[in-house]
Enzyme design. Structure first.
Site, PDB file in Angstrom:
ATOM      1  CG  ASP A   1      30.017  14.794  63.553  1.00  0.00           C
ATOM      2  OD1 ASP A   1      30.142  14.089  62.551  1.00  0.00           O
ATOM      3  OD2 ASP A   1      28.897  15.140  63.982  1.00  0.00           O
TER       4      ASP A   1
ATOM      5  NE  ARG B   1      27.269  14.005  78.768  1.00  0.00           N
ATOM      6  CZ  ARG B   1      27.599  14.707  77.683  1.00  0.00           C
ATOM      7  NH1 ARG B   1      28.589  14.307  76.915  1.00  0.00           N
ATOM      8  NH2 ARG B   1      26.945  15.801  77.361  1.00  0.00           N
TER       9      ARG B   1
ATOM     10  CD  GLU C   1      36.024  17.640  71.538  1.00  0.00           C
ATOM     11  OE1 GLU C   1      35.509  16.711  72.190  1.00  0.00           O
ATOM     12  OE2 GLU C   1      35.406  18.675  71.261  1.00  0.00           O
ATOM     13  CG  ASP C   2      33.482  13.520  72.841  1.00  0.00           C
ATOM     14  OD1 ASP C   2      33.867  14.603  72.350  1.00  0.00           O
ATOM     15  OD2 ASP C   2      32.288  13.297  73.096  1.00  0.00           O
TER      16      ASP C   2
ATOM     17  CG  PHE D   1      24.059   9.828  67.183  1.00  0.00           C
ATOM     18  CD1 PHE D   1      24.448  11.119  66.837  1.00  0.00           C
ATOM     19  CD2 PHE D   1      23.837   9.542  68.527  1.00  0.00           C
ATOM     20  CE1 PHE D   1      24.595  12.104  67.806  1.00  0.00           C
ATOM     21  CE2 PHE D   1      23.990  10.520  69.508  1.00  0.00           C
ATOM     22  CZ  PHE D   1      24.365  11.807  69.132  1.00  0.00           C
TER      23      PHE D   1
HETATM   24  C1  PRP Z   1      30.420  17.138  70.682  1.00  0.00           C
HETATM   25  C2  PRP Z   1      31.835  16.607  70.853  1.00  0.00           C
HETATM   26  C3  PRP Z   1      32.660  17.632  70.152  1.00  0.00           C
HETATM   27  C4  PRP Z   1      31.754  18.117  69.048  1.00  0.00           C
HETATM   28  C5  PRP Z   1      32.143  17.465  67.770  1.00  0.00           C
HETATM   29  O1  PRP Z   1      30.204  18.056  71.696  1.00  0.00           O
HETATM   30  O2  PRP Z   1      32.182  16.478  72.210  1.00  0.00           O
HETATM   31  O3  PRP Z   1      33.001  18.705  71.006  1.00  0.00           O
HETATM   32  O4  PRP Z   1      30.412  17.752  69.394  1.00  0.00           O
HETATM   33  O5  PRP Z   1      31.323  17.869  66.720  1.00  0.00           O
HETATM   34  P1  PRP Z   1      31.840  18.754  65.511  1.00  0.00           P
HETATM   35  O6  PRP Z   1      33.130  18.163  65.013  1.00  0.00           O
HETATM   36  O7  PRP Z   1      30.710  18.585  64.509  1.00  0.00           O
HETATM   37  O8  PRP Z   1      31.985  20.161  65.957  1.00  0.00           O
HETATM   38  P2  PRP Z   1      28.751  18.537  72.192  1.00  0.00           P
HETATM   39  O9  PRP Z   1      28.496  19.901  71.666  1.00  0.00           O
HETATM   40  O10 PRP Z   1      27.742  17.484  71.883  1.00  0.00           O
HETATM   41  O11 PRP Z   1      28.980  18.674  73.779  1.00  0.00           O
HETATM   42  P3  PRP Z   1      29.381  17.570  74.874  1.00  0.00           P
HETATM   43  O12 PRP Z   1      30.869  17.317  74.717  1.00  0.00           O
HETATM   44  O13 PRP Z   1      29.061  18.222  76.171  1.00  0.00           O
HETATM   45  O14 PRP Z   1      28.582  16.314  74.618  1.00  0.00           O
END
Ligand code: PRP
Length: 177
Positions: A101, A163, A97-98, A150
């Site tokens: 949160d 990105r 994962e990136d 953020f």
């Molecule tokens: C982001 C990120 C994680 C998630 C983390 O994805 O890539 O998957 O939010 O947040 P959390 O811990 O509060 O669940 P996003 O839904 O923005 O999609 P993306 O990866 O396409 O940017």
């Protein structure tokens, strides 16, 4: 007003840390096969760099999950947009994962994957924001713990922008709105 407020983690520091975490993964799974799963889209750039530094018999797969909502807040619901292409039963699975949160996305994915009987299931994240956590989730591997700001770049977006930046940056929310 500048849209990027500051660089939080610069490219060279990301590169060094990604190699360090990849070496740890390589050591931890020595002699084993590993299936690395990229959670699209945010993890795509981290994933590409990480897997090329892991020295194991690797398979790659991709899923897409998204928390509902736009901008800088998450609503707490997750939708699976694209599931894995192959079964994971009996495999060592590393979800990449990136950012963790609230932890809601990964808690959801872990729960779904666990029902498919993998041999092992761990999480590797580029960024960890433990101050925002709403679940018990603790990633086994993480590159950086960050404060509650953020961030964009190196895969992370703000409404799909930024990105492709090479550094992880903090945006000026007033300027990008
Ligand atoms: C982001 C990120 C994680 C998630 C983390 O994805 O890539 O998957 O939010 O947040 P959390 O811990 O509060 O669940 P996003 O839904 O923005 O999609 P993306 O990866 O396409 O940017």
């Amino acid at each position: 007003m500048n849209e990027i407020k500051k660089i939080l983690i610069k490219e060279s520091d990301i590169k060094r840390k990604v190699k360090e975490v990849a070496d740890t993964v390589t050591a931890d799974y020595a002699g084993e096969k590993l299936l690395a799963v990229c959670v699209l889209r945010g993890a795509s750039i981290f994933f590409a760099d990480l897997v090329r530094e892991i020295n194991l018999d690797l398979e790659l797969d991709f899923i897409s999950a998204s928390s509902y909502g736009s901008g800088t807040s998450s609503s707490g619901e997750v939708k699976m947009i694209k599931d894995l292409s192959e079964p994971i039963a009996g495999k060592n699975v590393l979800i990449v994962e990136d950012i963790v949160d609230t932890g809601i996305t990964l808690s959801y994915l872990k729960k779904i994957f666990a029902t498919r009987n993998p041999k092992s299931l761990r999480i590797c994240t580029l960024l960890d924001k433990p101050s925002r956590r709403k679940t018990e989730l603790v990633p086994e591997y993480r590159c950086f713990e960050i404060p509650n700001e953020f961030v964009v770049g190196y895969g992370l977006d703000y409404n799909e922008r930024f990105r492709a930046l090479k550094d992880v940056c903090v945006i000026n929310e007033d300027a990008v709105k």
